[in-house]
Design an enzyme around this catalytic site. Structure first.
Site, PDB file in Angstrom:
ATOM      1  N   PHE A  61       0.730  -1.103   0.004  1.00 26.77           N
ATOM      2  CA  PHE A  61      -0.011   0.097  -0.121  1.00 26.77           C
ATOM      3  C   PHE A  61       0.843   1.100   0.009  1.00 26.77           C
ATOM      4  CE2 PHE A  61      -2.956  -3.204   1.579  1.00 26.77           C
ATOM      5  CZ  PHE A  61      -4.030  -2.999   0.660  1.00 26.77           C
ATOM      6  N   SER A  62       0.947   2.234   1.221  1.00 33.18           N
ATOM      7  CA  SER A  62       1.307   3.345   0.895  1.00 33.18           C
ATOM      8  C   SER A  62       2.718   3.546   1.157  1.00 33.18           C
ATOM      9  CB  SER A  62       0.750   4.401   1.802  1.00 33.18           C
ATOM     10  OG  SER A  62      -0.547   4.835   1.298  1.00 33.18           O
ATOM     11  N   VAL A  63       3.461   2.578   1.468  1.00 36.18           N
ATOM     12  CA  VAL A  63       4.849   2.332   1.663  1.00 36.18           C
ATOM     13  C   VAL A  63       5.201   2.697   0.122  1.00 36.18           C
ATOM     14  CG1 VAL A  63       6.815   0.912   1.841  1.00 36.18           C
ATOM     15  CG2 VAL A  63       4.814   0.761   3.494  1.00 36.18           C
ATOM     16  N   LYS A  65       4.619   4.933  -1.646  1.00 40.83           N
ATOM     17  CA  LYS A  65       4.972   6.285  -1.544  1.00 40.83           C
ATOM     18  C   LYS A  65       6.451   6.811  -1.538  1.00 40.83           C
ATOM     19  CE  LYS A  65       0.122   8.070  -0.489  1.00 40.83           C
ATOM     20  NZ  LYS A  65      -0.381   6.956  -0.481  1.00 40.83           N
TER      21      LYS A  65
END
Length: 367
Positions: A61-63, A65
């Site tokens: 997921f947002s890792v 980014k």
């Protein structure tokens, strides 16, 4: 597996964390310029039969980014992108008066699209970037910040695509060159992916501004997480449609080894020069978040340790957490980088995932 004897307590803490529930996970730590912990445990399939293996990857997921941010700063270092330039200098159709730095620091005012997006939009790069290019900002760019939960990847990624002529997933592969790290996952590698187990039922969460905002269909918070509507599909990250798409803010797939290697190389100056990295992790957004409605703290693309998502004891730690419990960060003061990639999801709207605490305490020798 690998575990330097000096980090035996970290491995022991990790094993206990994984054995406390179903599924599996991996943990890796970089220190002193080398990989000192590289361990995995548990199972990787829905039935709890297939063992987690050395090359197992999971949606983080947002890792993701932090991976996209690293590419952006690599372009800055190469003189291809100016952080303070208007986005329209690289993407002429972009109408919001935001700079590249605004995109990276969640200050662009584009965490969501107001109009209902068509079916399939989540998986269509052109649909999403055209919608964002034409969208009216929810606030004046640069004046406030709010978490661009999914739009971050399309916004930053389109700038990188316009400059290089290459897709973000290809840039991750060709520029970072870290095995076990990708945006999306090719179908040929589907057998390496761990099945993401949904959160187990529990007591209803306490009322909060975030949950109240999620009941308002016109709020920026609701739009950020629910438009396109495909984001609400049960089991979405386990589908081939999700893995085949290019959603750089959310569908990165990685092993813990790959993420710890990325952040270890950042600490060692092997990817970014020291002045470039220093600028990238300088706080740019701090305080109330217009989307999450709680305090957050960001540099230029990297999450910084904060009360909503504390990463490490030292305030200069930078990296990113991911929905469900994935975590990757570097701590320049301690000279360590850690990555944790679980398959069992937990939802923690604020505060650390409880599984991180024993891992970080063991790493730092905390009581």
């Amino acid at each position: 597996m690998r575990c330097d004897p000096a980090f035996a307590a970290v491995r022991e803490a990790f094993t206990k964390v994984v054995e406390a529930g179903p599924g599996g996970a991996a943990l890796a730590v970089h220190a002193g310029g080398r990989l000192v912990v590289d361990v995995w445990h548990g199972t990787a399939d829905e039935a709890g039969v297939r063992p987690w293996e050395r090359d197992t990857v999971v949606n983080v997921f947002s890792v993701s980014k932090g991976v996209v941010a690293t590419l952006a700063h690599l372009f800055v270092q190469q003189g291809l992108v100016d952080l303070e330039a208007p986005v329209s200098a690289y993407w002429p159709e972009f109408t919001a008066g935001a700079t590249v730095a605004d995109l990276l620091s969640h200050r662009a005012g584009l965490p969501a699209v107001r109009r209902e997006l068509p079916a399939g939009a989540l998986f269509d790069w052109r649909t999403m970037t055209e919608a964002l290019a034409a969208e009216r900002p929810w606030w004046t760019p640069g004046e406030r910040h709010g978490y661009h939960a999914v739009t971050f990847g399309w916004l930053t990624g389109e700038v990188l695509r316009r400059v290089s002529g290459r897709r973000v997933r290809d840039l991750v592969r060709d520029e970072l060159k870290i095995p076990g790290l990708s945006i999306g996952l090719p179908e040929r590698d589907a057998g390496r992916a761990a099945f993401l187990l949904p959160p187990e039922p529990g007591p209803p969460p306490s009322p909060s501004p975030l949950l109240r905002a999620m009941t308002d269909p016109e709020s920026v918070t609701m739009k950020a997480f629910c438009n396109p509507a495909e984001q609400l599909t049960p089991g979405l990250p386990n589908t081939q449609a999700w893995r085949a798409a290019e959603i750089p803010a959310a569908n990165g797939h990685a092993s813990a080894r790959a993420l710890a290697t990325l952040y270890g190389r950042l600490l060692a100056g092997e990817i970014l020069d020291a002045p470039v990295l220093a600028r990238a992790v300088e706080p740019r957004s701090e305080g109330p978040d217009e989307v999450l409605l709680s305090p957050t703290r960001f540099g230029l693309g990297y999450m910084l340790s904060n009360e909503t998502r504390p990463l490490a004891p030292n305030p200069r730690a930078f990296g990113h957490s991911g929905s469900g419990g994935a975590l990757a960060f570097a701590d320049p003061d301690a000279g360590v980088a850690l990555a944790y990639t679980p398959s069992r999801m937990l939802l923690t709207p604020a505060g650390p995932d409880p599984r991180w605490t024993p891992l970080i305490e063991a790493l730092y020798g905390l009581p």
